[in-house]
Design an enzyme around this catalytic site. Structure first.
Site, PDB file in Angstrom:
ATOM      1  N   ASP A  24      32.395  16.930  31.840  1.00  0.00           N
ATOM      2  CA  ASP A  24      32.544  15.552  31.368  1.00  0.00           C
ATOM      3  C   ASP A  24      33.956  15.023  31.594  1.00  0.00           C
ATOM      4  O   ASP A  24      34.911  15.770  31.783  1.00  0.00           O
ATOM      5  CB  ASP A  24      32.167  15.441  29.890  1.00  0.00           C
ATOM      6  N   GLU A  83      32.462  18.724  26.661  1.00  0.00           N
ATOM      7  CA  GLU A  83      33.521  19.500  26.007  1.00  0.00           C
ATOM      8  C   GLU A  83      34.479  18.585  25.255  1.00  0.00           C
ATOM      9  O   GLU A  83      35.059  18.985  24.245  1.00  0.00           O
ATOM     10  CB  GLU A  83      34.295  20.321  27.051  1.00  0.00           C
TER      11      GLU A  83
END
Length: 405
Positions: free
Chosen positions: A91, A149
């Site tokens: 991400d 994350e």
């Protein structure tokens, strides 16, 4: 020193990593051009799955809406069900890129400013190398391309809750993170507690608003908030044992909108970082007491919401020692550094609570300090040569760990 076998193996993997370097760079730049925030990584998930399929690696049925899990099955005769897991996060962050290179983010307000595009491309490169070495693998390699994350509750714990480890039973898990303060070509490892537990703090101070010319007729939450900010600083210096790292920072304060009006309420937010779960619990209790008592003493009400974040990231001592040796074989012992503990946080910590493993820093910096080239900066610009090093190192580590567990 390398023995003859490991020297030959590292040389072959280094050669292959160099051959696919341009391909891995192209993957990284594609991901960088199209960043996606936590829990939204649809395009990135499709890119990863398509690339793996092109290498003859079939993704497993999804455990979450985004992210990819896949297994490379070893074919060596000594394969006894051993599994090494390799993890990359996928991400991006919510900020606008300010770099000037030719592959800047095309998405307004989104940027890979923490190196997750690098991590993903490195693991894809390692997957390609390992898929070509299946007949040498003395076990299986689990590839974990993890979403989210950057945003609590993260992607690691939901993956574990969905049965990741119960389904695939890894013996060891390895991860690496780009660090611009480590020179490209080097890695830095830390045994034991490496990254901090991180808790988000949300304060609300409620009093009685009124005219600023008559504060005696009000209960001033601004004054109380200022005292609370000062008071909580004693927690680290007077509550936490001197040998235990801890940080409490108040990072924002909001209250009022006029110079002659005492507001009814002030809100603040901040973070708490600790390296010890007992100290973490102690600080949480003392913080609540401090906020409530200081506020009450000044005639207002104070409360704090503590949102528990990622736990302490604890690198298994034995695995990290092996990792130091393996990194030294691949990079040369002079390029393996000892890292000090960091007060940043990482949800890789959840994996390490369930499985022995190690998480290290992979260098993406240069000898000359580059202002602004820091993690979470709009000008973060990692050295792409690290892609070749990281791809090969992950592949080599997987092979060597399978030989030793």
């Amino acid at each position: 020193m390398k023995n003859e076998h490991s020297a030959g193996l590292s040389g072959r993997i280094q050669k292959r990593a160099a051959e696919i370097f341009a391909e891995v760079v192209a993957l990284r730049r594609d991901i960088h051009l199209h960043p996606e925030l936590s829990y939204e990584e649809v395009r990135t998930t499709a890119l990863i799955a398509d690339y793996l399929l092109g290498q003859g690696i079939t993704p497993e049925s999804p455990l979450l809406e985004t992210g990819v899990v896949a297994m490379i099955s070893g074919e060596h005769k000594s394969n006894k069900g051993k599994v090494v897991a390799l993890r990359a996060d996928i991400d991006a962050l919510p900020l606008n890129e300010e770099n000037q290179h030719g592959f800047c983010s095309l998405e307004s307000g989104k940027m890979h400013a923490c190196g997750h595009d690098m991590h993903t491309a490195m693991l894809l490169g390692a997957a390609k190398i390992l898929s070509e070495m299946k007949d040498e693998l003395e076990g299986d390699v689990l590839l974990v391309f993890q979403p989210a994350e950057e945003k609590a509750p993260g992607g690691a714990k939901p993956l574990l809750d969905a049965g990741l480890f119960k389904r695939f039973h890894p013996s060891v898990i390895i991860g690496q993170h780009c660090f611009p303060n480590v020179e490209t070509g080097k890695v830095a490892l830390c045994k034991g507690s490496f990254m901090a537990a991180a808790d988000e703090l949300y304060f609300t101070v409620t009093g009685q608003g009124g005219h600023a010319s008559a504060p005696h007729k009000s209960a001033d939450p601004v004054l109380a908030a200022a005292h609370i900010i000062t008071a909580v600083q004693h927690l680290v210096s007077r509550v936490v044992p001197p040998h235990e790292p801890a940080v409490v920072s108040i990072a924002s304060i909001h209250g009022g909108n006029a110079p002659n009006v005492i507001p009814r309420q002030v809100t603040m937010s901040g973070t708490m970082r600790t390296m010890n779960e007992d100290v973490r619990s102690l600080l949480q209790d003392k913080l609540r007491q401090t906020v409530e008592h200081v506020a009450r003493g000044l005639g207002v009400e104070g409360e704090v919401e503590i949102r528990k974040g990622y736990p302490v990231l604890f690198n298994d001592l034995a695995v990290t020692e092996k990792a130091e040796t393996i990194c030294g074989e691949y990079l040369g012992t002079e390029n393996v550094l000892a890292s000090e503990p960091l007060m940043t946080a990482e949800d890789f910590a959840y994996y390490l609570q369930e499985c022995p493993g190690s998480f290290w820093q992979i260098g993406t910096g240069t000898l000359q300090y580059e202002k602004g080239n820091t993690l979470h900066s709009p000008t973060f610009n990692p050295e792409e040569r690290a892609l070749e090093i990281g791809s090969g190192l992950l592949a080599y580590a997987a092979v060597r760990l399978l030989q030793s567990i």
